[in-house]
Write a protein that holds these residues in place. Structure first.
Motif, PDB file in Angstrom:
ATOM      1  N   VAL A 135       0.849  -1.195   0.000  1.00  0.00           N
ATOM      2  CA  VAL A 135       0.000   0.000   0.000  1.00  0.00           C
ATOM      3  C   VAL A 135       0.883   1.243   0.000  1.00  0.00           C
ATOM      4  O   VAL A 135       1.852   1.323   0.762  1.00  0.00           O
ATOM      5  N   ASN A 136       0.545   2.206  -0.853  1.00  0.00           N
ATOM      6  CA  ASN A 136       1.261   3.480  -0.868  1.00  0.00           C
ATOM      7  C   ASN A 136       0.706   4.390   0.213  1.00  0.00           C
ATOM      8  O   ASN A 136      -0.520   4.547   0.352  1.00  0.00           O
ATOM      9  N   THR A 137       1.614   4.980   0.995  1.00  0.00           N
ATOM     10  CA  THR A 137       1.220   5.920   2.046  1.00  0.00           C
ATOM     11  C   THR A 137       2.065   7.184   1.902  1.00  0.00           C
ATOM     12  O   THR A 137       2.957   7.259   1.045  1.00  0.00           O
ATOM     13  N   GLY A 403       8.320  -1.315   8.634  1.00  0.00           N
ATOM     14  CA  GLY A 403       7.321  -1.075   7.595  1.00  0.00           C
ATOM     15  C   GLY A 403       6.626  -2.295   7.049  1.00  0.00           C
ATOM     16  O   GLY A 403       5.980  -2.223   5.993  1.00  0.00           O
ATOM     17  N   LEU A 404       6.720  -3.434   7.757  1.00  0.00           N
ATOM     18  CA  LEU A 404       6.015  -4.652   7.361  1.00  0.00           C
ATOM     19  C   LEU A 404       4.995  -5.000   8.442  1.00  0.00           C
ATOM     20  O   LEU A 404       5.370  -5.286   9.581  1.00  0.00           O
ATOM     21  N   ALA A 405       3.722  -4.986   8.087  1.00  0.00           N
ATOM     22  CA  ALA A 405       2.669  -5.317   9.037  1.00  0.00           C
ATOM     23  C   ALA A 405       2.405  -6.811   9.020  1.00  0.00           C
ATOM     24  O   ALA A 405       2.035  -7.359   7.983  1.00  0.00           O
ATOM     25  N   VAL A 406       2.638  -7.470  10.150  1.00  0.00           N
ATOM     26  CA  VAL A 406       2.297  -8.890  10.293  1.00  0.00           C
ATOM     27  C   VAL A 406       0.960  -8.934  11.024  1.00  0.00           C
ATOM     28  O   VAL A 406       0.888  -8.721  12.230  1.00  0.00           O
ATOM     29  N   LEU A 407      -0.094  -9.208  10.269  1.00  0.00           N
ATOM     30  CA  LEU A 407      -1.455  -9.107  10.798  1.00  0.00           C
ATOM     31  C   LEU A 407      -2.014 -10.485  11.142  1.00  0.00           C
ATOM     32  O   LEU A 407      -1.621 -11.484  10.536  1.00  0.00           O
ATOM     33  N   PRO A 408      -2.940 -10.543  12.111  1.00  0.00           N
ATOM     34  CA  PRO A 408      -3.442 -11.838  12.576  1.00  0.00           C
ATOM     35  C   PRO A 408      -4.296 -12.562  11.528  1.00  0.00           C
ATOM     36  O   PRO A 408      -5.019 -11.933  10.751  1.00  0.00           O
ATOM     37  N   GLY A 409      -4.254 -13.892  11.564  1.00  0.00           N
ATOM     38  CA  GLY A 409      -4.975 -14.719  10.617  1.00  0.00           C
ATOM     39  C   GLY A 409      -6.482 -14.508  10.652  1.00  0.00           C
ATOM     40  O   GLY A 409      -7.167 -14.735   9.645  1.00  0.00           O
ATOM     41  N   ARG A 410      -7.015 -14.068  11.795  1.00  0.00           N
ATOM     42  CA  ARG A 410      -8.464 -13.865  11.927  1.00  0.00           C
ATOM     43  C   ARG A 410      -8.994 -12.862  10.899  1.00  0.00           C
ATOM     44  O   ARG A 410     -10.182 -12.882  10.532  1.00  0.00           O
ATOM     45  N   LEU A 411      -8.103 -11.964  10.412  1.00  0.00           N
ATOM     46  CA  LEU A 411      -8.540 -10.925   9.476  1.00  0.00           C
ATOM     47  C   LEU A 411      -9.050 -11.494   8.159  1.00  0.00           C
ATOM     48  O   LEU A 411      -9.893 -10.871   7.498  1.00  0.00           O
ATOM     49  N   LYS A 412      -8.564 -12.659   7.764  1.00  0.00           N
ATOM     50  CA  LYS A 412      -9.022 -13.247   6.496  1.00  0.00           C
ATOM     51  C   LYS A 412     -10.534 -13.438   6.517  1.00  0.00           C
ATOM     52  O   LYS A 412     -11.248 -13.029   5.587  1.00  0.00           O
ATOM     53  N   LYS A 452     -16.007  -5.751  -7.520  1.00  0.00           N
ATOM     54  CA  LYS A 452     -14.707  -5.938  -8.168  1.00  0.00           C
ATOM     55  C   LYS A 452     -13.580  -5.207  -7.441  1.00  0.00           C
ATOM     56  O   LYS A 452     -12.444  -5.672  -7.422  1.00  0.00           O
ATOM     57  N   ASN A 453     -13.897  -4.044  -6.872  1.00  0.00           N
ATOM     58  CA  ASN A 453     -12.809  -3.251  -6.274  1.00  0.00           C
ATOM     59  C   ASN A 453     -12.797  -3.266  -4.749  1.00  0.00           C
ATOM     60  O   ASN A 453     -11.929  -2.670  -4.122  1.00  0.00           O
ATOM     61  N   ILE A 454     -13.773  -3.950  -4.131  1.00  0.00           N
ATOM     62  CA  ILE A 454     -13.875  -3.885  -2.671  1.00  0.00           C
ATOM     63  C   ILE A 454     -12.674  -4.499  -1.967  1.00  0.00           C
ATOM     64  O   ILE A 454     -12.214  -3.989  -0.944  1.00  0.00           O
ATOM     65  N   ASP A 455     -12.128  -5.597  -2.514  1.00  0.00           N
ATOM     66  CA  ASP A 455     -10.942  -6.210  -1.895  1.00  0.00           C
ATOM     67  C   ASP A 455      -9.788  -5.225  -1.843  1.00  0.00           C
ATOM     68  O   ASP A 455      -9.131  -5.061  -0.805  1.00  0.00           O
ATOM     69  N   LEU A 456      -9.545  -4.569  -2.975  1.00  0.00           N
ATOM     70  CA  LEU A 456      -8.457  -3.590  -3.054  1.00  0.00           C
ATOM     71  C   LEU A 456      -8.689  -2.437  -2.095  1.00  0.00           C
ATOM     72  O   LEU A 456      -7.765  -2.011  -1.384  1.00  0.00           O
ATOM     73  N   LEU A 457      -9.920  -1.951  -2.024  1.00  0.00           N
ATOM     74  CA  LEU A 457     -10.222  -0.808  -1.153  1.00  0.00           C
ATOM     75  C   LEU A 457     -10.076  -1.158   0.321  1.00  0.00           C
ATOM     76  O   LEU A 457      -9.586  -0.347   1.110  1.00  0.00           O
ATOM     77  N   ILE A 458     -10.492  -2.371   0.699  1.00  0.00           N
ATOM     78  CA  ILE A 458     -10.326  -2.800   2.094  1.00  0.00           C
ATOM     79  C   ILE A 458      -8.840  -2.906   2.435  1.00  0.00           C
ATOM     80  O   ILE A 458      -8.392  -2.445   3.500  1.00  0.00           O
ATOM     81  N   LYS A 459      -8.052  -3.497   1.536  1.00  0.00           N
ATOM     82  CA  LYS A 459      -6.618  -3.654   1.787  1.00  0.00           C
ATOM     83  C   LYS A 459      -5.911  -2.302   1.853  1.00  0.00           C
ATOM     84  O   LYS A 459      -5.012  -2.093   2.669  1.00  0.00           O
ATOM     85  N   GLU A 460      -6.333  -1.362   0.996  1.00  0.00           N
ATOM     86  CA  GLU A 460      -5.750  -0.018   1.047  1.00  0.00           C
ATOM     87  C   GLU A 460      -6.092   0.654   2.369  1.00  0.00           C
ATOM     88  O   GLU A 460      -5.254   1.337   2.967  1.00  0.00           O
ATOM     89  N   ASN A 461      -7.318   0.460   2.826  1.00  0.00           N
ATOM     90  CA  ASN A 461      -7.750   1.058   4.089  1.00  0.00           C
ATOM     91  C   ASN A 461      -6.967   0.487   5.266  1.00  0.00           C
ATOM     92  O   ASN A 461      -6.512   1.226   6.151  1.00  0.00           O
ATOM     93  N   ILE A 462      -6.778  -0.839   5.269  1.00  0.00           N
ATOM     94  CA  ILE A 462      -6.000  -1.482   6.339  1.00  0.00           C
ATOM     95  C   ILE A 462      -4.560  -0.975   6.315  1.00  0.00           C
ATOM     96  O   ILE A 462      -3.959  -0.717   7.361  1.00  0.00           O
ATOM     97  N   GLY A 463      -4.003  -0.789   5.104  1.00  0.00           N
ATOM     98  CA  GLY A 463      -2.641  -0.263   4.981  1.00  0.00           C
ATOM     99  C   GLY A 463      -2.519   1.136   5.560  1.00  0.00           C
ATOM    100  O   GLY A 463      -1.546   1.455   6.261  1.00  0.00           O
ATOM    101  N   CYS A 464      -3.507   1.975   5.296  1.00  0.00           N
ATOM    102  CA  CYS A 464      -3.497   3.334   5.851  1.00  0.00           C
ATOM    103  C   CYS A 464      -3.667   3.311   7.370  1.00  0.00           C
ATOM    104  O   CYS A 464      -3.023   4.086   8.086  1.00  0.00           O
ATOM    105  N   LYS A 465      -4.504   2.390   7.845  1.00  0.00           N
ATOM    106  CA  LYS A 465      -4.679   2.255   9.295  1.00  0.00           C
ATOM    107  C   LYS A 465      -3.367   1.783   9.948  1.00  0.00           C
ATOM    108  O   LYS A 465      -3.031   2.193  11.058  1.00  0.00           O
TER     109      LYS A 465
END
Length: 499
Positions: A135-137, A403-412, A452-465
Motif C-alpha cells: 500500500v502506498n502511504t 514497515g512490514l505489518a504482520v497481521l493476525p490470521g483472523r482478518l481473512k 470488483k474493487n472492494i478487496d483492493l479498497l479494504i486492503k488499502e484502508n487497512i494499509g493506511c490504518k
C-alpha cells in the motif's frame, strides 16, 4: 500405498540433497520401524510426488494404523518425525555450512535456507497461503501480510511470560535444546530443526530460520545462554560483528522491555535476513551533524515512528555514536510530551536498532521507544489505541518498525464479513461489524465501491490504518509540539563531547 510413499520420500531426500542414495536402505528401515511394518520393497522409479502430498499420505496411514490420533498437533508432530529420518546429523550439516562459508557467506546461507525449506521445517505449503499486499502511504510503500500459521498474542500475555522463570525443557521456543525435540501437546515438535553455531564478539550464538518466514530468509540469531532480551551498548557491537560475517543480511533487535518489545522477551535474540524493508528507502525529513562524528551522515527519517538513521563507511564510528544516543535517550525526560525515562514502575526509554551494509556504506537505524502507561492508556501511551486493535493488538516490534505489518490470521475471515456487509448489507456477525466500524465508515463514504474493487479498497484502508497505528507508537508526534520536542532531543546529541 505405504511402500510407494516410502520410496517417494526417499527419492525426495536424494533429489533434494538431503541424503545420499547409499543411505536408502538404512532410512527405509527407520521408516518401517516407525510405522510398525515388517517389510519394504525398494523402487527408485516411482513418480516424484510433492512433499506435502507424500507426508499427508503417510500421516493418514499412521492414523489408520492407530499409531497416532487424528489431531492437528499429532499430524504436525508426526510428519516432523518422518522428516527427521531423511535429515543428516547436526554435526554434518554444520560442517557443510562452514565449508561453504569459507567460500562465501552467501553460499552458506543459501545452503542452510534451502535445507530449512526442503526439510519442511519452514512449511512452505502453509506460508504460500498467507495473504500479502503493498500500500502506498505518505511515508512511501508499506508491506502487509495476514499470517495464517501463527496465533495472535495479547501484549498482557507477553508481559506475563517475560516475568516467568521457566523450569521447562526447553526453556523457550528458541533455546538450542529445541534441536530435535519431540514436542508435546503444548509445544511444537522440532525434530526436523537443525541450527548453526556462529561466533559474535567471541561468544557463542546460533542461527536458524523462522518457521513462519515473514520475509525472505527470515532468520533468528540467538545467544547460547537463556538470558533476557536487552539493548545495551554492546548490542551495536554485536549487530555490526554479525554484518561483517554476513554482509548480505540486515540484522535488528527488538527492544528488551514489554509493550515496545517483541513476543519473546525471555531469550536474547536478533532477527535478520535478506530483504529490503520499506524503511531502507525512507527519505530524510531533516539532517543534522555531530561535530565529534563528522564522517557520519545523521538523519531524522520521514517515517511514522521516530527513527534516526546514521550512515558511514566506518562502522566503528557508528557503534560509538549509537552508544552515545542510546545513553542520552535512556536518561531523557520531556514531561511536555509525556516522555519519562524512569518512574517507580521502572525504566521506560529504549531503542529498536537495525544495522545493514548498503553498498560501500554501513547504516544504523535507531527507533526511539518508550513503554510508559497511563490510566487512559493502560496498554502503553506510545502503543496504538484500542480503536486500532481490530487491525493489530500485538506489540509493535522490529518488523513493524521497518514497515512490514504482520497481521493476525483472523482478518481473512473478518474481511469477508466486512465485504458481505458493505455489498449485501448482510450481518453475518454483529461483533465483527462493530469491531471494524472504523473501516466500514471509511468505505461507505466511497460511492464507487463495487464487488470488483472492494478487496483492493479494504486492503488499502487497512494499509493506511497500519500507517496511523505506527504513528501512535512514535515518541515524537508530527505536531508543532512534537517537532519542537525532537529538536530539543537532537540538540542533546549534537552536544556529544563538544569540547
Amino acid at each position: 500405498m505405504f511402500n510407494e510413499d516410502i520410496n517417494q520420500l526417499i527419492n525426495y531426500g536424494i533429489n533434494n540433497n538431503l541424503i545420499e542414495k547409499e543411505d536408502s536402505n538404512y532410512i527405509a528401515n527407520l521408516l518401517i520401524g516407525l510405522f510398525e511394518e515388517d517389510e519394504y520393497i525398494q523402487n527408485f522409479e516411482v513418480r516424484n510426488e510433492k512433499l506435502e502430498n507424500i507426508l499427508k499420505s503417510l500421516v493418514e496411514y499412521a492414523i489408520f494404523k492407530g499409531i497416532i490420533k487424528d489431531t492437528l498437533v499429532n499430524r504436525d508432530s508426526f510428519d516432523t518425525k518422518i522428516m527427521n529420518t531423511i535429515l543428516d546429523r547436526p554435526s554434518n550439516i554444520i560442517k557443510k555450512f562452514n565449508n561453504l562459508y569459507s567460500i562465501s557467506p552467501k553460499k552458506a546461507t543459501d545452503f542452510y535456507y534451502n535445507l530449512s525449506l526442503k526439510s519442511n521445517y519452514i512449511r512452505e505449503d502453509r506460508i504460500k497461503k498467507d495473504i500479502k499486499w503493498k500500500v502506498n502511504t505518505k511515508y512511501g510503500e508499506f508491506y502487509l501480510t495476514i499470517n495464517l500459521s501463527k496465533p495472535e498474542k495479547d501484549p498482557k500475555d507477553i508481559l506475563e511470560t517475560s516475568k516467568k522463570v521457566s523450569e521447562n525443557y526447553p526453556k523457550c521456543y528458541i533455546c538450542r535444546e529445541n534441536e530435535g525435540f519431540k514436542g508435546n501437546i503444548d509445544y511444537p515438535s522440532k525434530e526436523n530443526l537443525r541450527i548453526i553455531p556462529i561466533k559474535i564478539k567471541d561468544k557463542k550464538w546460533y542461527i536458524q530460520y523462522s518457521p513462519y518466514v515473514y520475509y525472505n530468509e527470515h532468520s533468528i540469531i540467538f545467544s547460547e545462554e537463556h538470558e533476557p532480551m536487552k539493548v545495551k551498548g554492546n548490542t551495536f557491537e554485536n549487530l555490526f560483528d554479525f554484518i561483517e560475517k554476513f554482509p548480505h543480511y540486515f540484522i535488528g533487535s527488538n527492544a528488551g522491555i514489554p509493550i515496545v518489545g517483541g513476543s519473546i522477551l525471555n531469550h536474547l535474540h536478533y532477527q535478520g535476513g535478506r530483504y529490503d524493508f520499506p524503511i531502507f528507502t525512507a527519505e530524510a525529513k531533516e539532517e543534522f551533524a555531530v561535530k565529534k562524528f563528522k564522517n557520519i551522515k545523521c538523519e531524522i527519517l520521514n517515517w511514522p515512528m521516530t527513527v534516526i538513521k546514521l550512515s558511514s563507511e566506518n562502522y566503528v564510528e557508528l557503534i560509538e555514536l549509537g552508544k552515545n544516543i542510546l545513553e542520552i535517550w535512556e536518561n531523557y525526560t520531556d514531561e511536555k510530551v509525556n516522555i519519562f525515562s524512569k518512574t517507580v514502575e521502572g525504566r521506560h526509554n529504549t531503542v529498536t536498532p537495525i544495522a545493514r551494509k548498503n553498498g560501500g556504506k554501513y547504516e544504523l537505524y535507531i527507533a526511539l521507544r518508550n513503554n510508559i502507561t497511563t490510566k487512559e492508556r493502560p496498554m502503553g501511551y506510545f502503543h496504538p489505541r484500542e480503536k486500532y486493535h481490530n487491525i493489530k493488538k500485538e506489540n509493535i516490534g522490529l518488523i513493524e518498525v521497518m514497515g512490514l505489518a504482520v497481521l493476525p490470521g483472523r482478518l481473512k475471515k473478518e474481511i469477508e464479513i466486512i465485504k458481505e456487509y458493505i455489498i449485501k448489507e448482510k450481518i453475518a456477525d454483529s461483533n465483527i461489524i462493530e469491531k471494524h466500524k472504523n473501516i466500514i465508515i471509511d468505505l461507505k463514504e466511497n460511492t464507487n465501491i463495487t464487488l470488483k474493487n472492494i478487496d483492493l479498497l479494504i486492503k488499502e484502508n487497512i494499509g493506511c490504518k497500519f500507517s496511523e497505528l505506527l504513528e501512535e507508537a512514535s515518541v515524537f508526534k508530527n505536531t508543532k509540539e512534537g517537532r519542537e520536542a525532537i529538536i530539543k532531543f537532537i540538540n542533546k546529541i549534537k552536544q556529544i563531547n563538544i569540547n
